[in-house]
Write a protein that holds these residues in place. Sequence first.
Motif, mmCIF file in Angstrom:
data_model
loop_
_atom_site.group_PDB
_atom_site.id
_atom_site.type_symbol
_atom_site.label_atom_id
_atom_site.label_comp_id
_atom_site.label_asym_id
_atom_site.label_seq_id
_atom_site.Cartn_x
_atom_site.Cartn_y
_atom_site.Cartn_z
ATOM 1 N N LYS A 14 47.910 54.343 56.650
ATOM 2 C CA LYS A 14 48.910 53.309 56.373
ATOM 3 C C LYS A 14 48.337 51.902 56.539
ATOM 4 O O LYS A 14 48.918 50.948 56.075
ATOM 5 C CB LYS A 14 50.153 53.511 57.231
ATOM 6 N N HIS A 15 47.190 51.763 57.179
ATOM 7 C CA HIS A 15 46.573 50.456 57.404
ATOM 8 C C HIS A 15 45.567 50.078 56.313
ATOM 9 O O HIS A 15 44.991 49.002 56.371
ATOM 10 C CB HIS A 15 45.877 50.418 58.764
ATOM 11 N N LYS A 38 44.153 47.037 60.282
ATOM 12 C CA LYS A 38 44.288 47.290 61.718
ATOM 13 C C LYS A 38 43.057 46.856 62.512
ATOM 14 O O LYS A 38 43.171 46.376 63.620
ATOM 15 C CB LYS A 38 44.545 48.786 61.936
ATOM 16 N N GLN A 66 57.544 51.085 51.767
ATOM 17 C CA GLN A 66 57.106 50.487 53.029
ATOM 18 C C GLN A 66 55.661 50.009 52.926
ATOM 19 O O GLN A 66 55.308 48.969 53.462
ATOM 20 C CB GLN A 66 57.258 51.482 54.171
ATOM 21 N N LYS A 67 54.818 50.760 52.217
ATOM 22 C CA LYS A 67 53.423 50.359 52.013
ATOM 23 C C LYS A 67 53.370 49.060 51.210
ATOM 24 O O LYS A 67 52.628 48.135 51.549
ATOM 25 C CB LYS A 67 52.671 51.480 51.292
ATOM 26 N N LYS A 69 55.698 46.786 51.007
ATOM 27 C CA LYS A 69 56.202 45.711 51.868
ATOM 28 C C LYS A 69 55.101 45.220 52.793
ATOM 29 O O LYS A 69 54.929 44.024 52.996
ATOM 30 C CB LYS A 69 57.397 46.212 52.676
ATOM 31 N N ARG A 70 54.332 46.126 53.342
ATOM 32 C CA ARG A 70 53.229 45.762 54.244
ATOM 33 C C ARG A 70 52.174 44.933 53.509
ATOM 34 O O ARG A 70 51.661 43.956 54.046
ATOM 35 C CB ARG A 70 52.618 47.044 54.808
ATOM 36 N N GLU A 73 53.605 41.435 52.950
ATOM 37 C CA GLU A 73 53.599 40.689 54.213
ATOM 38 C C GLU A 73 52.199 40.180 54.538
ATOM 39 O O GLU A 73 52.027 39.045 54.982
ATOM 40 C CB GLU A 73 54.111 41.569 55.353
ATOM 41 N N TYR A 74 51.194 41.015 54.307
ATOM 42 C CA TYR A 74 49.810 40.611 54.564
ATOM 43 C C TYR A 74 49.415 39.460 53.643
ATOM 44 O O TYR A 74 48.803 38.487 54.085
ATOM 45 C CB TYR A 74 48.881 41.812 54.363
#
Length: 94
Positions: A14-15, A38, A66-67, A69-70, A73-74
């Motif tokens: 996920k990271h 991470k 969700q991926k 969205k991450r 955000e990054y």
Amino acid sequence: MQEIKQINSCTACKHFLRHYYFDESMRLRSAHCGKCLKRNILKKDYARFPFPNGCEEWEEQSSPLQKYKRVVEYAVERMENEFSELKAILKIAP
């Protein structure tokens, strides 16, 4: 029955943030590389990254939404950092 083995590679983590590029037809293509959100990958290890067996920070990917969205955000966080640097260069008060 044969047990299905989970692959803990970086690309399934996920990271992991995959890199993309535009080809000559201006189509967005997936590159075969990326970045770990991470941990910092050392220069000496970067030739082997993404790691086929993951690392101690490996976590299962969440849903595609969700991926995404991450990733967004990054990107926003990186843009905020760039704008802060530009403000400092131009000496604009925050």
